[in-house]
Enzyme design. Structure first.
Site, PDB file in Angstrom:
ATOM      1  N   GLU A 501       0.806  -1.270  -0.471  1.00  0.00           N
ATOM      2  CA  GLU A 501       0.254   0.108  -0.241  1.00  0.00           C
ATOM      3  C   GLU A 501       0.799   1.380   0.074  1.00  0.00           C
ATOM      4  OE1 GLU A 501      -3.617   0.028   2.493  1.00  0.00           O
ATOM      5  OE2 GLU A 501      -4.536  -1.753   2.294  1.00  0.00           O
TER       6      GLU A 501
HETATM    7  C1  LIG Z   1       2.816  -9.123   0.339  1.00  0.00           C
HETATM    8  C2  LIG Z   1       2.421  -8.749  -0.548  1.00  0.00           C
HETATM    9  C3  LIG Z   1       0.771  -7.841  -0.784  1.00  0.00           C
HETATM   10  C4  LIG Z   1       0.372  -7.436  -1.603  1.00  0.00           C
HETATM   11  N1  LIG Z   1      -0.768  -7.278  -2.463  1.00  0.00           N
HETATM   12  C5  LIG Z   1      -0.884  -6.435  -3.153  1.00  0.00           C
HETATM   13  C6  LIG Z   1      -2.802  -6.586  -3.864  1.00  0.00           C
HETATM   14  O1  LIG Z   1      -3.253  -7.522  -3.022  1.00  0.00           O
HETATM   15  N2  LIG Z   1      -2.949  -5.971  -4.962  1.00  0.00           N
HETATM   16  C7  LIG Z   1      -1.597  -5.706  -5.705  1.00  0.00           C
HETATM   17  O2  LIG Z   1      -2.237  -4.576  -7.190  1.00  0.00           O
HETATM   18  N3  LIG Z   1      -0.908  -5.312  -5.195  1.00  0.00           N
HETATM   19  C8  LIG Z   1      -0.445  -5.291  -4.492  1.00  0.00           C
HETATM   20  N4  LIG Z   1       0.762  -6.364  -3.656  1.00  0.00           N
HETATM   21  C9  LIG Z   1       1.898  -4.538  -4.349  1.00  0.00           C
HETATM   22  C10 LIG Z   1       2.725  -3.747  -2.751  1.00  0.00           C
HETATM   23  O3  LIG Z   1       1.646  -3.058  -3.118  1.00  0.00           O
HETATM   24  C11 LIG Z   1       4.090  -3.444  -4.533  1.00  0.00           C
HETATM   25  O4  LIG Z   1       4.503  -4.186  -3.834  1.00  0.00           O
HETATM   26  C12 LIG Z   1       4.225  -1.996  -4.131  1.00  0.00           C
HETATM   27  O5  LIG Z   1       3.603  -0.409  -4.385  1.00  0.00           O
HETATM   28  C13 LIG Z   1       5.881  -1.989  -3.558  1.00  0.00           C
HETATM   29  O6  LIG Z   1       6.237  -2.467  -5.029  1.00  0.00           O
HETATM   30  P1  LIG Z   1       7.811  -3.358  -5.459  1.00  0.00           P
HETATM   31  O7  LIG Z   1       7.471  -4.227  -4.439  1.00  0.00           O
HETATM   32  O8  LIG Z   1       7.303  -3.696  -7.012  1.00  0.00           O
HETATM   33  O9  LIG Z   1       8.697  -2.878  -5.536  1.00  0.00           O
HETATM   34  P2  LIG Z   1       9.538  -0.975  -5.952  1.00  0.00           P
HETATM   35  O10 LIG Z   1       7.747  -0.125  -7.028  1.00  0.00           O
HETATM   36  O11 LIG Z   1      10.027  -1.488  -7.167  1.00  0.00           O
HETATM   37  O12 LIG Z   1      10.284  -0.101  -4.962  1.00  0.00           O
HETATM   38  C14 LIG Z   1      11.649  -0.134  -4.502  1.00  0.00           C
HETATM   39  C15 LIG Z   1      12.127   0.545  -3.016  1.00  0.00           C
HETATM   40  O13 LIG Z   1      12.022   1.296  -4.002  1.00  0.00           O
HETATM   41  C16 LIG Z   1      10.949   2.214  -3.431  1.00  0.00           C
HETATM   42  N5  LIG Z   1      10.899   3.330  -4.190  1.00  0.00           N
HETATM   43  C17 LIG Z   1      10.174   3.590  -5.640  1.00  0.00           C
HETATM   44  N6  LIG Z   1      10.130   4.922  -5.805  1.00  0.00           N
HETATM   45  C18 LIG Z   1       9.947   5.408  -5.421  1.00  0.00           C
HETATM   46  C19 LIG Z   1      10.363   7.382  -5.178  1.00  0.00           C
HETATM   47  N7  LIG Z   1       9.885   7.877  -6.404  1.00  0.00           N
HETATM   48  N8  LIG Z   1      10.521   7.519  -4.512  1.00  0.00           N
HETATM   49  C20 LIG Z   1      11.729   7.133  -3.252  1.00  0.00           C
HETATM   50  N9  LIG Z   1      11.445   6.010  -3.160  1.00  0.00           N
HETATM   51  C21 LIG Z   1      10.311   4.799  -4.403  1.00  0.00           C
HETATM   52  C22 LIG Z   1      10.336   1.844  -2.959  1.00  0.00           C
HETATM   53  O14 LIG Z   1      10.077   2.957  -1.812  1.00  0.00           O
HETATM   54  C23 LIG Z   1      10.456   0.483  -2.155  1.00  0.00           C
HETATM   55  O15 LIG Z   1      10.977   0.918  -1.257  1.00  0.00           O
HETATM   56  C24 LIG Z   1       0.931  -7.315  -2.264  1.00  0.00           C
HETATM   57  C25 LIG Z   1       2.968  -6.869  -1.954  1.00  0.00           C
HETATM   58  C26 LIG Z   1       3.407  -7.381  -1.526  1.00  0.00           C
HETATM   59  C27 LIG Z   1       4.867  -7.820  -1.306  1.00  0.00           C
END
Ligand SMILES: Cc1cc2nc3c(=O)[nH]c(=O)nc-3n(C[C@H](O)[C@H](O)[C@H](O)COP(=O)(O)OP(=O)(O)OC[C@H]3O[C@@H](n4cnc5c(N)ncnc54)[C@H](O)[C@@H]3O)c2cc1C
Length: 821
Positions: A501
């Site tokens: 989230e």
């Molecule tokens: C257990 C779990 C349940 C989930 N459930 C759902 C669900 O039900 N439905 C759904 O659609 N999604 C779901 N998600 C997705 C979740 O919302 C995303 O994982 C989340 O948005 C982060 O994306 P990512 O893991 O690809 O990380 P990335 O986007 O690759 O981010 C990696 C790091 O970079 C940082 N970062 C990225 N952009 C910036 C920026 N501009 N400035 C500073 N820092 C930045 C982030 O804070 C993070 O620390 C789930 C994820 C998990 C792990």
């Protein structure tokens, strides 16, 4: 000397006018009257006239629109339009979706505390309370987290059935559609309680009550969709999931490559216009067991089958699981918290247009729909989960630290442990107040965009700190997993809350201040809107009105920040009681400092501020801590200002203020325009940085509070599952605390007799018998010590297994699995 008097008078009046935010005309008139009076009393006439002319030179051009508009406002409008790039559609949508509640006051530099303190105390209705005391309590009692997280990697069938039958999935669905129709506060309390026993359970219940098909249907669904789906979602006949994230779109969710092409195809024997979908989603909670998939995709209509637009934009649909071409069912394994989560793939799936949430009318409005309801779920699920887990960790760690003895003392008496205990106490108090305040805002009908990001980030970050401290204090007891371990899984799972989230780094660096500065600032959004008006004359007039409001506001904040800094915020009007008045005054100070820093940063950096994430993060920290501290004060006064809460409130408040000063000083020391940074430092910290982290003495009081039964401790624990029962080792340990405290004098007497070799037997039963026989303890005290030993053993024991039980579930013999279950 008398030459200087008129200028001094001028300065004082300007200072007071800015502090109290007097209108320009009032300032000019007051100055002139005061100068006239001073002249009558004999000040130097030439100096008085010069001072009066100075006032006129400033006031007259600004007060006369015919001079001000063309000569001052117009060039400033041109400059403003140049430095501030237009808002992107995504940013505009996000900003327009949120409402502004008390957080707006924190950005004002002069918060109206009455508007916070007069909000009604958040309360459940009788039906919601009965649900918490009935089905929710029973569900907690049924839950064996070890069975869930190790043996089955899933909730057992009876829990799935119970959850569905009792409509846990339909808490937010209105009664007319068969749901429970609960308030956001009740949703918060239920998730909080479930999280205190199992993160797998609270996530499973939290997701359908958060952003997803249910919430989206309630807001945008067609009547037919609502009538069909909502009753089925409410009683669990349908299990929803919502798929936005994919391998190429994580934090940047608007970049999803998943697409749907509007086309014609045979469907159920007829030729219909529909959408051919291709998508690749991952991390989707509840996907492996979902019957209905909420799907976000980009929609294209290349042949103009439904209109002129070819790229319609992000759209949302509800796709039944059994739609041909969907691959669903495989699971991810998120850090040993085995809630159902997995990927969904779809290749050339054809669905009719009726699957669009809200129908064709809402095609392409998906992002707006998501953002409009995002804050509601974000305000509840994760903050409440952190609150439940942290409250539980606080009370059980306090009890454990009293019961567990090393070197002849309760471990909580050692200063090192006490330091960690105090952090747990303060953080749990802050999390609890923050999560409740945000849920209460939703319950009042707000859409708290900024508080929801604050609550999401800070509850999960502080929650992770609580889990870590609790683990350290428990030593090996926290590390050895098994049915007796009530901490390990919460600690393992903390990064999940941090990531989902809105991952925390991005939430802090980009969102809290980024949205807060525009949405909560009393003038910025109005100025932006005014600068974007079509009609040039209206644009100039509106911009003028807002710009001069803003300039007055900025001057006032500079004066207020300086004055509060000079007086250490010890004087000034503030609400509260004898204990909290100084706290409110301090918040006035940092509110003025934040407003000053925000204005200066926006003025100097304009649109580039977005990319200065470290500055944005630090200013976001100040806003967050102001919000957290206000939530704590509100809660303290709502609860009748209990004196016994003082150590918790004081620890958490000083911690918040210290964090504000660290953030402010970091922002100032690294301010991109160095001379401006120095100037701001003189205004914000004229006497240097003064706020300290909570003192050791205060830490001692906060830690002691966790280790003895009291009404303050009960209030802190309120809302978690503490019923001592087989599945609840934490509840059992907590229930021992009062008896353990009562037995301590007897234990001391007994240990002294042992130490002095008055009792010489080598094992405990024999020592007790000898103690009674020789009169060192009475028979009643012997019984008390026996009970103490039983309670201590239950508290400190850990599990062990035979190898087969620990083998991967797929390798485990069935019999071993049954014995563990
Ligand atoms: C257990 C779990 C349940 C989930 N459930 C759902 C669900 O039900 N439905 C759904 O659609 N999604 C779901 N998600 C997705 C979740 O919302 C995303 O994982 C989340 O948005 C982060 O994306 P990512 O893991 O690809 O990380 P990335 O986007 O690759 O981010 C990696 C790091 O970079 C940082 N970062 C990225 N952009 C910036 C920026 N501009 N400035 C500073 N820092 C930045 C982030 O804070 C993070 O620390 C789930 C994820 C998990 C792990």
């Amino acid at each position: 000397m008398s030459i200087l008097v008129p200028f001094l008078i001028l300065l004082l009046i300007a200072f007071a006018a800015a502090y109290h935010r007097l209108p320009l005309l009032a300032w000019a008139l007051t100055s002139w009257v005061a100068l006239a009076a001073s002249a009558a009393l004999g000040t130097n006439i030439t100096a008085t006239v010069i001072a009066a002319v100075l006032v006129g030179l400033v006031a007259i051009p600004l007060l006369i629109p015919a001079i001000r508009l063309p000569l001052i406002t117009r060039p400033l409008l041109e400059f403003y339009t140049k430095i501030l790039p237009p808002l992107s559609d995504t940013e505009r949508t996000a900003l327009e979706a949120g409402t502004v509640g008390f957080e707006g006051e924190l950005f004002s530099g002069k918060p109206k505390w009455d508007s916070l303190l007069s909000q009604p105390r958040p309360q459940l209705n009788a039906e919601e309370q009965a649900f918490l005391d009935g089905p929710c309590e029973e569900l907690c009692r049924m839950t064996n987290d070890w069975d869930i997280s190790h043996v089955r990697a899933d909730l057992p069938p009876e829990i799935w059935d119970y959850v569905k039958k009792n409509k846990f999935f339909g808490m937010i669905i209105p009664k007319e559609y068969g749901g429970l129709g609960f308030s956001a506060l009740a949703n918060h309390k239920v998730i909080q309680k479930l999280a205190s026993v199992s993160a797998t359970l609270s996530s499973t219940v939290g997701v359908p009550n958060s952003l997803g098909p249910g919430e989206l249907l309630m807001h945008y669904g067609t009547q037919e969709q609502k009538d069909h789906y909502l009753p089925r979602l409410a009683d669990g006949r349908e299990v929803p999931c919502f798929g936005l994230t994919g391998p190429f779109a994580g934090s940047d969710a608007t970049s999803i490559p998943d697409y749907g092409i509007v086309c014609t195809q045979t469907w159920n024997g007829a030729n219909v216009v529909g959408i051919r979908l291709n998508f690749d989603k991952r991390y989707i909670t509840l996907a492996p067991v979902a019957t209905i998939i909420g799907l976000a995709f980009r929609m294209y209509d290349p042949d103009g089958l439904i209109g002129d637009k070819k790229d319609l934009g992000i759209s949302l649909a509800l796709i039944p699981r059994d739609t041909p071409g969907i691959e669903i069912g495989r699971r991810h394994f998120p850090l040993n918290i085995p809630f159902q989560n997995g990927p969904i793939h779809g290749k050339d799936i054809f669905v009719p247009l009726s699957v669009l949430i809200g129908g064709e009318e809402y095609a392409g409005k998906g992002w707006q729909m998501l953002v409009e309801v995002l804050s509601i779920g974000r305000s509840i699920t994760l903050p409440s989960t952190s609150s439940g887990a942290s409250k539980m960790a606080a009370v059980v760690t306090g009890a454990y630290a009293r019961i567990r003895k090393q070197f002849g003392l309760s471990i909580g008496r050692f200063e090192g442990v006490e330091e960690a205990l105090a952090r747990i106490a303060g953080n749990a108090y802050a999390i609890s107040a923050l999560s409740q305040a945000t849920a209460a805002a939703v319950a009042r009908g707000e859409n708290p965009a900024v508080p929801s990001t604050i609550a999401k980030y800070h509850c999960t970050t502080m929650g992770r700190e609580v889990a870590q401290d609790a683990m350290d204090i428990h030593g090996g007891k926290g590390i050895i997993l098994g049915p007796r371990n009530y901490l390990g899984r919460a600690w393992q799972g903390a990064p999940i809350s941090i990531t989902v989230e809105g991952a925390n780094i991005m939430t802090r660096s980009l969102m809290i201040f980024g949205q807060g500065a525009i949405l909560c600032h009393p003038w910025v959004l109005k100025e932006m809107k005014a600068a974007g008006l079509e009609d040039p004359s209206l644009r100039l007039k509106e911009f003028d009105r807002n710009l001069f409001g803003h300039i007055g506001f900025a001057i006032s904040n500079a004066v207020r920040a300086f004055w509060f800094g000079l007086t250490a915020a010890r004087i000034g009007k503030a609400p509260g009681d004898g204990y909290t008045r100084r706290y409110f005054r301090k918040l006035n100070r940092y509110s003025a400092a934040l407003a000053l820093m925000a204005d200066t940063s926006m003025l100097l950096l304009g649109g580039k501020l977005k990319f200065k994430e470290k500055l944005s993060a630090r200013l976001g920290d100040v806003l967050s801590q102001l919000y957290i501290a206000s939530s704590m004060l509100k809660r303290y006064h709502d609860e009748g200002a209990p004196v016994s809460d003082h150590p918790l409130l004081a620890w958490a408040f000083h911690d918040a203020v210290h964090k504000m000063e660290v953030a402010l000083s970091g922002a100032l020391r690294n301010f991109p325009v160095r001379p401006v940074g120095w100037l701001l430092w003189m205004l914000v910290f004229p006497l240097g940085r003064r706020a300290q982290a909570p003192s050791d003495r205060l830490g001692h009081r906060a830690a002691a509070l966790l280790m003895s039964p009291s009404d303050a401790r009960d209030r802190l624990a309120d809302g978690v599952f503490l019923t001592p029962c087989e599945n609840n080792p934490a509840g059992r340990i907590n229930s021992y605390l009062a008896k353990v405290v009562l037995a301590e004098p007897v234990e001391r007497k007994f240990l002294k007799a042992l130490k002095n070799s008055d009792i010489e037997a080598l094992n405990f039963p024999a020592q007790l018998a000898e103690g009674v026989a020789e009169g060192w303890i009475t028979a009643a005290e012997k019984a008390q010590l026996e009970e103490l030993r039983t309670m201590t053993l239950d508290t400190i024991s850990v599990d062990d297994f035979d190898s087969a039980e620990l083998a991967a579930a797929s390798l485990r013999p069935k019999a071993a699995m049954r014995s563990v279950a």
